[in-house]
Enzyme design. Structure first.
Site, PDB file in Angstrom:
ATOM      1  N   ASP A 109       0.861  -1.191   0.000  1.00  0.00           N
ATOM      2  CA  ASP A 109       0.000   0.000   0.000  1.00  0.00           C
ATOM      3  C   ASP A 109       0.896   1.238   0.000  1.00  0.00           C
ATOM      4  O   ASP A 109       2.087   1.159   0.311  1.00  0.00           O
ATOM      5  CB  ASP A 109      -0.941   0.001   1.216  1.00  0.00           C
ATOM      6  CG  ASP A 109      -2.222   0.802   0.950  1.00  0.00           C
ATOM      7  OD1 ASP A 109      -2.303   1.493  -0.091  1.00  0.00           O
ATOM      8  OD2 ASP A 109      -3.143   0.741   1.788  1.00  0.00           O
ATOM      9  N   ASP A 110       0.304   2.376  -0.351  1.00  0.00           N
ATOM     10  CA  ASP A 110       1.105   3.608  -0.385  1.00  0.00           C
ATOM     11  C   ASP A 110       1.462   4.073   1.025  1.00  0.00           C
ATOM     12  O   ASP A 110       2.569   4.537   1.271  1.00  0.00           O
ATOM     13  CB  ASP A 110       0.414   4.721  -1.193  1.00  0.00           C
ATOM     14  CG  ASP A 110      -1.040   4.959  -0.793  1.00  0.00           C
ATOM     15  OD1 ASP A 110      -1.554   4.259   0.111  1.00  0.00           O
ATOM     16  OD2 ASP A 110      -1.672   5.861  -1.380  1.00  0.00           O
ATOM     17  N   ASP A 113      -1.904   5.007   7.919  1.00  0.00           N
ATOM     18  CA  ASP A 113      -2.179   6.224   8.699  1.00  0.00           C
ATOM     19  C   ASP A 113      -2.680   5.787  10.075  1.00  0.00           C
ATOM     20  O   ASP A 113      -1.901   5.577  11.004  1.00  0.00           O
ATOM     21  CB  ASP A 113      -3.183   7.084   7.927  1.00  0.00           C
ATOM     22  CG  ASP A 113      -3.420   8.442   8.556  1.00  0.00           C
ATOM     23  OD1 ASP A 113      -3.477   8.526   9.796  1.00  0.00           O
ATOM     24  OD2 ASP A 113      -3.578   9.443   7.829  1.00  0.00           O
TER      25      ASP A 113
HETATM   26  O1  LIG Z   1      -4.245   3.575   7.812  1.00  0.00           O
HETATM   27  P1  LIG Z   1      -5.562   4.158   7.349  1.00  0.00           P
HETATM   28  O2  LIG Z   1      -6.063   5.239   8.258  1.00  0.00           O
HETATM   29  O3  LIG Z   1      -6.591   3.121   7.059  1.00  0.00           O
HETATM   30  O4  LIG Z   1      -5.277   4.943   5.994  1.00  0.00           O
HETATM   31  C1  LIG Z   1      -4.467   4.442   4.960  1.00  0.00           C
HETATM   32  C2  LIG Z   1      -5.284   4.153   3.723  1.00  0.00           C
HETATM   33  O5  LIG Z   1      -5.947   5.350   3.295  1.00  0.00           O
HETATM   34  C3  LIG Z   1      -5.695   5.573   1.913  1.00  0.00           C
HETATM   35  O6  LIG Z   1      -6.612   4.853   1.098  1.00  0.00           O
HETATM   36  P2  LIG Z   1      -8.098   5.385   0.800  1.00  0.00           P
HETATM   37  O7  LIG Z   1      -9.064   4.640   1.664  1.00  0.00           O
HETATM   38  O8  LIG Z   1      -8.110   6.872   0.883  1.00  0.00           O
HETATM   39  O9  LIG Z   1      -8.394   4.940  -0.663  1.00  0.00           O
HETATM   40  P3  LIG Z   1      -7.537   5.082  -2.002  1.00  0.00           P
HETATM   41  O10 LIG Z   1      -6.334   4.206  -1.814  1.00  0.00           O
HETATM   42  O11 LIG Z   1      -8.477   4.603  -3.029  1.00  0.00           O
HETATM   43  O12 LIG Z   1      -7.142   6.533  -2.157  1.00  0.00           O
HETATM   44  C4  LIG Z   1      -4.326   4.980   1.720  1.00  0.00           C
HETATM   45  O13 LIG Z   1      -4.110   4.627   0.348  1.00  0.00           O
HETATM   46  C5  LIG Z   1      -4.343   3.750   2.586  1.00  0.00           C
HETATM   47  O14 LIG Z   1      -4.881   2.637   1.913  1.00  0.00           O
HETATM   48  O1  LIG Z   2      -3.515  11.132   0.248  1.00  0.00           O
HETATM   49  C1  LIG Z   2      -3.541  10.737   1.435  1.00  0.00           C
HETATM   50  N1  LIG Z   2      -2.634  11.232   2.329  1.00  0.00           N
HETATM   51  C2  LIG Z   2      -2.592  10.855   3.631  1.00  0.00           C
HETATM   52  O2  LIG Z   2      -1.756  11.323   4.416  1.00  0.00           O
HETATM   53  C3  LIG Z   2      -3.567   9.899   4.031  1.00  0.00           C
HETATM   54  N2  LIG Z   2      -3.860   9.297   5.226  1.00  0.00           N
HETATM   55  C4  LIG Z   2      -4.891   8.486   4.992  1.00  0.00           C
HETATM   56  N3  LIG Z   2      -5.276   8.530   3.706  1.00  0.00           N
HETATM   57  C5  LIG Z   2      -4.474   9.408   3.079  1.00  0.00           C
HETATM   58  N4  LIG Z   2      -4.464   9.824   1.804  1.00  0.00           N
HETATM   59 MG   LIG Z   3      -5.694   3.208  -0.062  1.00  0.00          MG
END
Ligand SMILES: O=P(O)(O)OC[C@H]1O[C@H](OP(=O)(O)OP(=O)(O)O)[C@H](O)[C@@H]1O
Ligand SMILES: O=c1[nH]c(=O)c2nc[nH]c2[nH]1
Ligand SMILES: [Mg+2]
Length: 175
Positions: A109-110, A113
Site C-alpha cells: 500500500d502507499d 495512517d
Molecule cells: O491507515 P488508514 O487510516 O486506514 O489509511 C491508509 C489508507 O488510506 C488511503 O486509502 P483510501 O481509503 O483513501 O483509498 P484510495 O487508496 O483509493 O485513495 C491509503 O491509500 C491507505 O490505503
Molecule cells: O492522500 C492521502 N494522504 C494521507 O496522508 C492519508 N492518510 C490516509 N489517507 C491518506 N491519503
Molecule cells: Mg488506499
C-alpha cells in the site's frame, strides 16, 4: 451529511503538508524494494487499491513478479474517513499460492495512517508480508517493511492526487 461536514477532516487535523513528486515516489518505491529483496522471495504482489496500485507496479517490476492481485477497499472519501468496505478480496488462485493464510505473498500500500485499512487486510492474510512506502506512527506497528515515517499530523499529497500550482512566497505566509 451536514454533521460530518462540520467536523474537521482528517486532512484538516493533519496540519503539515508533505507533497511527494513522481520522482520522489519512484525513488522511495525503489528503496522499499531494496529492503523487500532481502526478505522475499514472494509468490505474488497484492495491491490495496487504489493507492497501493502505483507502488505495487513499481515493486513488482523490480522484484520480477508478474502475478499481481488486488484487495479493493474504500475508507476515505477524499479526506474524510468513513467505514471500511472490502469491495473485492483476492482471487482463489492467489489465495492458493499463499496457502490460505497469505504465506509468501506481499501486500503493498502507499501508506498506513490510522492502521484501519492495514489491520483489516492483515486479518484477511495474517501470514503475508505487509509493505508500505510511508507510515504514520499509529499504523506503523502493523507494517513489516516501510521506507519513510512521517508524523501523525502530516498529510501526504501523492502525485496522482495533485497538480503543479502557484505558491505564494514563504515571506508572505506560505506553508
Ligand atoms: O491507515 P488508514 O487510516 O486506514 O489509511 C491508509 C489508507 O488510506 C488511503 O486509502 P483510501 O481509503 O483513501 O483509498 P484510495 O487508496 O483509493 O485513495 C491509503 O491509500 C491507505 O490505503
Ligand atoms: O492522500 C492521502 N494522504 C494521507 O496522508 C492519508 N492518510 C490516509 N489517507 C491518506 N491519503
Ligand atoms: Mg488506499
Amino acid at each position: 451529511m451536514a454533521e460530518r461536514n462540520s467536523e474537521p477532516s482528517v486532512q484538516e487535523r493533519a496540519g503539515r503538508p508533505f507533497p511527494v513528486s513522481w520522482d520522489q515516489f519512484h525513488r522511495d518505491c525503489r528503496a522499499l524494494t531494496w529492503r523487500l529483496n532481502e526478505v522475499g522471495p514472494f509468490q505474488a504482489v497484492i495491491a490495496i487499491t487504489r493507492g497501493g496500485l502505483v507502488p505495487a507496479a513499481i515493486v513488482a517490476r523490480e522484484l520480477g513478479l508478474r502475478v499481481i492481485d488486488t484487495v479493493c477497499v474504500a475508507s476515505y472519501d477524499h479526506d474524510k474517513q468513513g467505514d471500511l468496505k472490502v469491495l473485492k478480496g483476492i482471487s482463489e488462485q492467489t489465495a492458493k499460492l499463499g496457502g490460505g493464510t497469505g504465506k509468501g505473498l506481499l501486500i503493498v500500500d502507499d501508506l498506513v495512517d490510522t492502521g484501519k485499512t492495514g489491520r483489516l487486510v492483515r486479518q484477511l492474510l495474517p501470514d503475508a508480508h505487509f509493505a508500505t512506502v510511508y507510515a504514520k506512527p499509529k499504523g506503523r506497528p502493523l507494517v513489516d517493511t516501510y521506507i519513510t515515517e512521517v508524523s501523525q499530523d502530516t498529510w501526504i499529497y501523492f502525485p496522482w492526487d495533485t497538480a503543479l500550482s502557484f505558491q505564494p512566497p514563504i515571506r508572505d505566509g506560505a506553508a
